[in-house]
Design an enzyme around this catalytic site. Sequence first.
Site, short mmCIF file in Angstrom:
data_model
loop_
_atom_site.label_atom_id
_atom_site.label_comp_id
_atom_site.label_asym_id
_atom_site.label_seq_id
_atom_site.Cartn_x
_atom_site.Cartn_y
_atom_site.Cartn_z
CE LYS A 163 -3.48 2.57 2.49
NZ LYS A 163 -4.42 2.68 3.60
NE ARG A 182 -6.25 -4.08 10.50
CZ ARG A 182 -5.59 -2.93 10.68
NH1 ARG A 182 -4.41 -2.76 10.10
NH2 ARG A 182 -6.09 -1.97 11.40
CE LYS A 229 6.11 -0.96 10.09
NZ LYS A 229 5.24 -0.26 9.15
O1 F6P Z 1 1.85 -4.36 9.88
C1 F6P Z 1 1.69 -3.01 9.58
C2 F6P Z 1 1.24 -2.83 8.15
O2 F6P Z 1 1.07 -1.49 7.92
C3 F6P Z 1 -0.04 -3.61 7.81
O3 F6P Z 1 -1.18 -2.97 8.23
C4 F6P Z 1 0.09 -3.76 6.34
O4 F6P Z 1 -0.77 -4.72 5.83
C5 F6P Z 1 1.55 -4.12 6.24
O5 F6P Z 1 2.20 -3.32 7.23
C6 F6P Z 1 2.19 -3.88 4.91
O6 F6P Z 1 2.09 -2.54 4.52
P1 F6P Z 1 2.25 -2.12 3.01
O7 F6P Z 1 1.17 -2.77 2.23
O8 F6P Z 1 2.18 -0.63 2.99
O9 F6P Z 1 3.60 -2.61 2.53
#
Ligand code: F6P
Length: 535
Positions: A211, A272, A497
């Site tokens: 995302k 999610r 993180k």
């Molecule tokens: O675990 C935190 C998080 O932001 C999740 O909500 C999300 O699915 C995952 O990391 C991956 O995020 P991205 O799709 O932005 O790489």
Amino acid sequence: MRRSTGDTVSSPIPSPAWQALEAHRDEIAAWRVEELFAADPGRGPAFTISSGGLTADFSKQRLTDETLARLVALARERDVPGAIERLFTGQHVNATEDRPALHTALRGDEKVVADGEDVLAQVQRCRERMRVFSTAVRDGSWKGATGEPIRHVISLGIGGSYLGPRLVVEALAAIADGPAVRFVANIDPAALDDALAGLDPASTLVVVASKTFTTQETMANASAARRWIAAALGEAAVAKHMVAATANAAQAERFGLPECNVFPFGEWVGGRYSVWSSVGLPIAIAVGMPAFERFLAGAHALDLEFRSTPLERNLPLLLAATGVWNRDFLDIPVHVVLPYAQRLASLPGYLQQLEMESNGKRVGADGAPVAHPTCPAIFGEAGTLGQHAFYQWLHQGTGSASCDFVVVARPMGSRETEHAALVAHALAQSEALMTGRVTGNAHRDCPGNLPSTTLVLPSLEPAALGALVALYEHKVYCQSILWGVNAFDQFGVELGKAIAGRILPAVASDPPSLHPATTHLLNVVRKAAQGGTAR
Ligand code: F6P
């Protein structure tokens, strides 16, 4: 001390419906489920409801008609119907991030305008691009840089950008007739090494799902995969072998992908909740866009029923409410997900993220500590594998758990006899957890009385799977309303993180100013590394 384990669970919610449930709990807590069955042999059908092609049997929950009525009263008091409408109509249900959560729009055909944006038009454009691209990859008209068709897909992503597509691709293995998909999430280099082993870059497509397009694990794997392609085929070949699914198209383009290789989705899709978006591209490639659309349609059918069914018969609400009953009133801290289907082996992991990242919260929407426990710890395993691992703990351990059994009525795979055995095991375990066993020998006695719900899918096909995933999404949303928390943020994941960012330079060189506990542990790791490792 900043926190003890109990410091958020200060007092019961002082609302009439919550207090009525507490009083009711005190009246019926001593009842065993078996006794409820003995008192009402028609309990099975009475506590079984269907929605979106799924059937749920709640009769083994430790509750009565009156409990359900009081839980529904709590849902009314919390204005669950209003919350459902706010979700579907694009209002800012994600209050802390001040935006809507419109995953339902990804699988619907109703017009939704959120923040002045025509969401439906955007969704349809993206879906059309997914159709064209996935069809071209599947029929071989999309060629790699050397003219070869694509035979393998590497799907890179983590969290929701991984768990959803992996769950669906595995679940629909019976109809997967496109290029084989391998998933990589971990930043451990062995994960990508293992996935790429034996593959030819000339016939491999990499889908980078993220995302934000900034997640460290995914970006590290994407860079390594790009180097793997470029080393074999040249930098110019990357455009033929790598695409992105993201809400941050600009960042994907900065990474070096042409705009036409980027399949965007809106910021209003939570990570999610993103399997319905272009994050589902590996699914469309594996099983075809028509099957992916049946998956969307199954979820949409469930959505429509969720939105229109009275609370008393509303399946997601009842699944949520029984979960709240178990967690907050019966004080059960663990929930176990038991899919009796090998192809649903990833369901517990998927639900760990969906439920625990959504509702693993200690403050309410107003920032004040919640007055009650929220999301239970969730784990699980495909039946019957769990039976040979942790069921002993369920039957005779000192802890307590609630369970969801997931049963697929029609055989998966080719042999009906074994399917019958699989179903027999599921039914046996749900009975055994309820009845327990009294033998007169303490070592053999099982206390039983563990509450469970059994969800039945007619078959493991796309629409039923879509309905199942949507059911759990809406369960989570309803619980967030009952608990008064925001299901759509996840600020807790940021801390680790940030610390990892500080530690990383020290792992490779000398630690500057790390926490003494971390300096110690780093020294232990370094010493162990000197002993030599397999690659
Ligand atoms: O675990 C935190 C998080 O932001 C999740 O909500 C999300 O699915 C995952 O990391 C991956 O995020 P991205 O799709 O932005 O790489």
